[in-house]
Write an enzyme that holds these catalytic residues in place. Structure first.
Site, PDB file in Angstrom:
ATOM      1  N   ARG A 129       0.953  -1.302   0.018  1.00  0.00           N
ATOM      2  CA  ARG A 129      -0.112   0.195  -0.005  1.00  0.00           C
ATOM      3  C   ARG A 129       1.045   1.190  -0.057  1.00  0.00           C
ATOM      4  NH1 ARG A 129      -3.418  -2.694  -1.497  1.00  0.00           N
ATOM      5  NH2 ARG A 129      -5.558  -3.007  -0.915  1.00  0.00           N
ATOM      6  N   GLU A 144      -4.176   7.452  -5.288  1.00  0.00           N
ATOM      7  CA  GLU A 144      -4.456   6.560  -6.608  1.00  0.00           C
ATOM      8  C   GLU A 144      -5.966   6.815  -6.981  1.00  0.00           C
ATOM      9  OE1 GLU A 144      -3.998   1.943  -5.785  1.00  0.00           O
ATOM     10  OE2 GLU A 144      -2.195   2.523  -5.002  1.00  0.00           O
ATOM     11  N   HIS A 197      -0.936  -0.483  -9.586  1.00  0.00           N
ATOM     12  CA  HIS A 197      -1.646  -1.388  -8.592  1.00  0.00           C
ATOM     13  C   HIS A 197      -2.161  -2.500  -9.531  1.00  0.00           C
ATOM     14  CE1 HIS A 197      -4.057  -1.281  -4.455  1.00  0.00           C
ATOM     15  NE2 HIS A 197      -3.770  -2.499  -5.054  1.00  0.00           N
TER      16      HIS A 197
HETATM   17  C1  MLT Z   1      -5.622  -6.200  -2.510  1.00  0.00           C
HETATM   18  O1  MLT Z   1      -5.802  -5.553  -1.327  1.00  0.00           O
HETATM   19  O2  MLT Z   1      -6.410  -7.401  -2.677  1.00  0.00           O
HETATM   20  C2  MLT Z   1      -4.884  -5.726  -3.507  1.00  0.00           C
HETATM   21  O3  MLT Z   1      -4.975  -4.328  -3.563  1.00  0.00           O
HETATM   22  C3  MLT Z   1      -5.185  -6.121  -5.153  1.00  0.00           C
HETATM   23  C4  MLT Z   1      -6.396  -5.633  -5.623  1.00  0.00           C
HETATM   24  O4  MLT Z   1      -7.495  -5.286  -5.221  1.00  0.00           O
HETATM   25  O5  MLT Z   1      -6.237  -5.167  -6.757  1.00  0.00           O
END
Ligand code: MLT
Length: 317
Positions: A234, A263, A282
């Site tokens: 993150r 983001e 991401h």
């Molecule tokens: C997540 O928290 O699962 C990740 O950020 C992956 C996503 O949701 O794209």
């Protein structure tokens, strides 16, 4: 009345079609990352299925008068105001584990991108150049890999890397045990040791109050100038300005970021101009396989919640 389900940030098309064909649900057309559509349709929805793009904050939630359930189709729920959800009786679930393999593989792919300079070599080739000596790199084999956060994803990164015979160090004050069957693995009690001793550093902690701005200049100052740093966890965990400064000052060789303090990162920033930094938008959970598993789990959770009154994988605050 059938519950109205809004899929906000994209979903495996196979699972979306299954959901649409389920006669117990009234499913909106996919909003597919359009926050204008999400804001409009969410007002009437009973449930939202979101990834990281939709950010249900207090203002958003207060407009959603029918909303009962949010499923985070993924792992991290830092984009949801869970305190306000609790206050107004909205339940929150995630899909634990479903995309972890993809997240781990993406972090590893970024490590190799930095070690073998493939992203830069590709840009150079696209400019019609052949700069073979400029892109000589380093091996992963026998390197010391420092893993910050040793939950499901951190452990998977370690497991997948064992074929390269690394020395693995991990820092995680909350991990009492782990399932990585490998001899050359050591828990370190002090985060500084990860930065002092590792050739490859990778971050796998969730973003929460305790981990905001967790990695700063003080840590980068300890790094070996030939070491590399990857953050696919993150954005808010790493102080971006401190990372920029460390990269400019040669405190480390290179870094890769898949996640950002803001983001989506659509505006060009200083991050875009650094020659020793690789950026991806991401992508950790963005594979067909992960999205299928995540979608299946979310679909099952929706059926259990609305048809049987069961709340699976609840995320508590
Ligand atoms: C997540 O928290 O699962 C990740 O950020 C992956 C996503 O949701 O794209």
């Amino acid at each position: 009345m059938k519950p109205k389900i809004l899929v906000c940030d994209g979903m495996s098309s196979d699972i979306f079609n299954k959901l649409k064909n389920n006669e117990n649900f009234d499913v909106y057309p996919e909003a597919k990352n359009s926050q204008e559509v999400v804001a409009k349709e969410a007002v009437e929805a009973d449930a939202l299925v979101i990834r990281s793009a939709t950010k249900p904050n207090q203002e958003f939630l207060d407009k959603c008068k029918n909303l009962k359930y949010i499923i985070r189709a993924g792992e991290g729920t830092d984009n949801i105001d869970k305190v306000h959800c609790k206050e107004i009786g909205i339940k929150v679930s995630n899909t634990p584990g479903a995309n972890n393999n993809s997240a781990a593989e993406h972090a590893i792919s970024l490590m190799f991108t930095l070690l073998r300079k493939t992203a830069w070599a590709n840009s150079s080739m696209q400019e019609g150049k052949w700069e073979k000596s400029k892109f000589s790199g380093n091996e992963m084999t026998n390197k010391t890999v420092g893993i910050i956060g040793f939950g499901r994803i951190g452990q998977l990164v370690a497991k997948r890397l064992t074929g390269f015979d690394p020395e693995i160090l991990y820092f995680d004050p909350y991990a009492s045990s782990h399932s990585v069957n490998y001899d050359n693995i050591t828990r370190v009690e002090n985060l500084d040791d990860i930065f002092k001793k590792s050739d490859v550093i990778t971050v796998h902690v969730p973003l929460m109050e305790k981990t905001k701005n967790f990695i700063t200049k003080n840590h980068f100052d300890l790094m070996n100038s030939s070491a590399i740093f990857v953050n696919a966890a993150r954005g808010g965990i790493v102080n971006e300005q401190d990372l920029i400064d460390a990269l400019k000052e040669g405190k480390m060789k290179a870094a890769a970021l898949d996640v950002f303090s803001t983001e989506p990162l659509k505006e060009k920033t200083e991050l875009h101009s650094l020659e020793n930094l690789v950026l991806t938008p991401h992508l950790g959970g963005s594979t067909a396989e992960a999205q299928y598993r995540v979608g299946e789990m979310a679909y099952h959770q929706l059926k259990e919640f609305f048809n049987n009154g069961n709340l699976l994988n609840e995320v508590r605050i």
